[in-house]
Design a protein around this motif. Structure first.
Motif, PDB file in Angstrom:
ATOM      1  N   SER A  60      44.287  24.432  37.011  1.00 16.35           N
ATOM      2  CA  SER A  60      44.485  24.181  35.504  1.00 16.35           C
ATOM      3  C   SER A  60      43.487  23.365  35.121  1.00 16.35           C
ATOM      4  CB  SER A  60      45.951  23.218  35.510  1.00 16.35           C
ATOM      5  OG  SER A  60      47.064  24.241  35.701  1.00 16.35           O
ATOM      6  N   CYS A  61      42.806  23.877  34.063  1.00 21.45           N
ATOM      7  CA  CYS A  61      41.933  23.098  33.022  1.00 21.45           C
ATOM      8  C   CYS A  61      40.565  23.208  33.571  1.00 21.45           C
ATOM      9  CB  CYS A  61      42.356  21.786  32.707  1.00 21.45           C
ATOM     10  SG  CYS A  61      44.031  21.853  32.098  1.00 21.45           S
ATOM     11  N   GLY A  62      40.450  24.000  34.915  1.00 21.27           N
ATOM     12  CA  GLY A  62      39.114  23.895  35.505  1.00 21.27           C
ATOM     13  C   GLY A  62      38.399  25.113  34.932  1.00 21.27           C
ATOM     14  N   ASP A  63      37.400  25.310  35.954  1.00 21.22           N
ATOM     15  CA  ASP A  63      36.403  26.690  35.178  1.00 21.22           C
ATOM     16  C   ASP A  63      36.416  27.890  36.085  1.00 21.22           C
ATOM     17  OD1 ASP A  63      35.328  25.715  37.453  1.00 21.22           O
ATOM     18  OD2 ASP A  63      33.130  25.354  36.610  1.00 21.22           O
ATOM     19  N   ARG A  64      37.287  27.804  37.038  1.00 20.22           N
ATOM     20  CA  ARG A  64      37.754  29.071  37.900  1.00 20.22           C
ATOM     21  C   ARG A  64      39.192  28.943  38.224  1.00 20.22           C
ATOM     22  NH1 ARG A  64      36.042  28.602  43.603  1.00 20.22           N
ATOM     23  NH2 ARG A  64      35.978  26.374  44.139  1.00 20.22           N
ATOM     24  N   VAL A  65      39.881  30.158  38.881  1.00 18.20           N
ATOM     25  CA  VAL A  65      41.148  30.466  39.073  1.00 18.20           C
ATOM     26  C   VAL A  65      41.275  30.397  40.633  1.00 18.20           C
ATOM     27  CG1 VAL A  65      43.095  31.793  38.811  1.00 18.20           C
ATOM     28  CG2 VAL A  65      41.594  31.407  36.882  1.00 18.20           C
ATOM     29  N   HIS A  66      40.383  30.883  41.426  1.00 19.21           N
ATOM     30  CA  HIS A  66      40.572  31.357  42.740  1.00 19.21           C
ATOM     31  C   HIS A  66      39.625  30.401  43.584  1.00 19.21           C
ATOM     32  CE1 HIS A  66      41.383  35.452  40.758  1.00 19.21           C
ATOM     33  NE2 HIS A  66      42.646  34.878  40.960  1.00 19.21           N
ATOM     34  N   PRO A 103      48.964  38.286  35.033  1.00 18.31           N
ATOM     35  CA  PRO A 103      47.635  38.647  34.065  1.00 18.31           C
ATOM     36  C   PRO A 103      46.824  37.773  33.510  1.00 18.31           C
ATOM     37  CG  PRO A 103      49.928  39.165  33.016  1.00 18.31           C
ATOM     38  CD  PRO A 103      50.169  38.697  34.168  1.00 18.31           C
ATOM     39  N   SER A 104      47.581  36.852  33.260  1.00 18.66           N
ATOM     40  CA  SER A 104      46.951  35.579  32.568  1.00 18.66           C
ATOM     41  C   SER A 104      45.953  34.936  33.527  1.00 18.66           C
ATOM     42  CB  SER A 104      47.707  34.619  31.997  1.00 18.66           C
ATOM     43  OG  SER A 104      48.234  33.788  33.070  1.00 18.66           O
ATOM     44  N   GLY A 105      44.467  34.857  32.848  1.00 19.28           N
ATOM     45  CA  GLY A 105      43.509  34.048  33.653  1.00 19.28           C
ATOM     46  C   GLY A 105      43.158  34.691  34.943  1.00 19.28           C
TER      47      GLY A 105
END
Length: 195
Positions: free
Chosen positions: A1-7, A74-76
């Motif tokens: 959350s609130c970072g610059d990447r998801v994985h 689907p989001s992010g």
């Protein structure tokens, strides 16, 4: 959350899990209650974190209850998700039960479709003669709801504990209540507050 990447990369996930396992192994922990544990999620390189901790620690048994399972979010770019709550134990666990908590009522139907189905996991802890029937209860209550969902979750959680107490059974419990401590500034932890 609130970072610059998801994985995360596989090496990042295993490095973090190795640190957690080292912390666990530094002490004699009998029962561990975990929340937000991935077992097959793209964001954590599809590593089964429950199995990983079983293999790297002194725990022999685990139960898991999914609270967010979808082939695609689907989001992010999140992708496949299977995350939930887990109980790890040195002793055998039986009679495992996933108890559904009420869904949020402050979301549109299409948000609710892809959103978490928070839960309580309850299991009987076997083989501890001096305790008789001992249960472990793990909860992960609502965090960003703006309606009365949090209160409904706490009431349901208390009802589960009251039912065990009425039967004169012992339990150990904990989890992520997502509750504001008494006396704290009253903040409404909704989506705009999360970052």
């Amino acid at each position: 959350s609130c970072g610059d990447r998801v994985h995360m990369t596989e090496s990042e996930v295993t490095s973090h899990l190795d640190s957690i396992a080292a912390y666990i192994n530094a002490d004699t922990i009998d029962i561990l209650l975990l929340q937000e544990v991935d077992v097959s999620s793209k964001r954590s390189s599809y590593i089964d974190q429950v199995q990983y901790l079983l293999e790297k620690t002194h725990f022999n048994y685990a139960v898991y209850g999914s609270m967010w399972q979808s082939d695609i979010i689907p989001s992010g770019g999140l992708g496949k998700v299977d995350v939930g709550v887990a109980i790890l134990s040195r002793w055998k666990l039986s009679e495992a039960e996933r108890i559904q908590l009420p869904l949020r009522e402050d979301q549109k139907f299409y948000e609710k479709y892809f959103y978490l189905r928070r839960c309580i996991v309850k299991a009987k802890v076997e083989e501890i003669e001096e305790w008789g029937d001992l249960y472990a209860i793990d909860v992960h209550a609502a965090s960003f709801s703006t309606d009365d969902t949090k209160q409904k979750h706490i009431i349901k959680y208390k009802n589960v504990l009251d039912d065990l107490t009425a039967l004169d059974l012992y339990f150990v419990t904990g989890g992520d209540l997502n509750a504001i401590p008494p006396g704290a500034d009253s903040l409404d932890y909704c989506m705009e507050d999360q970052c």
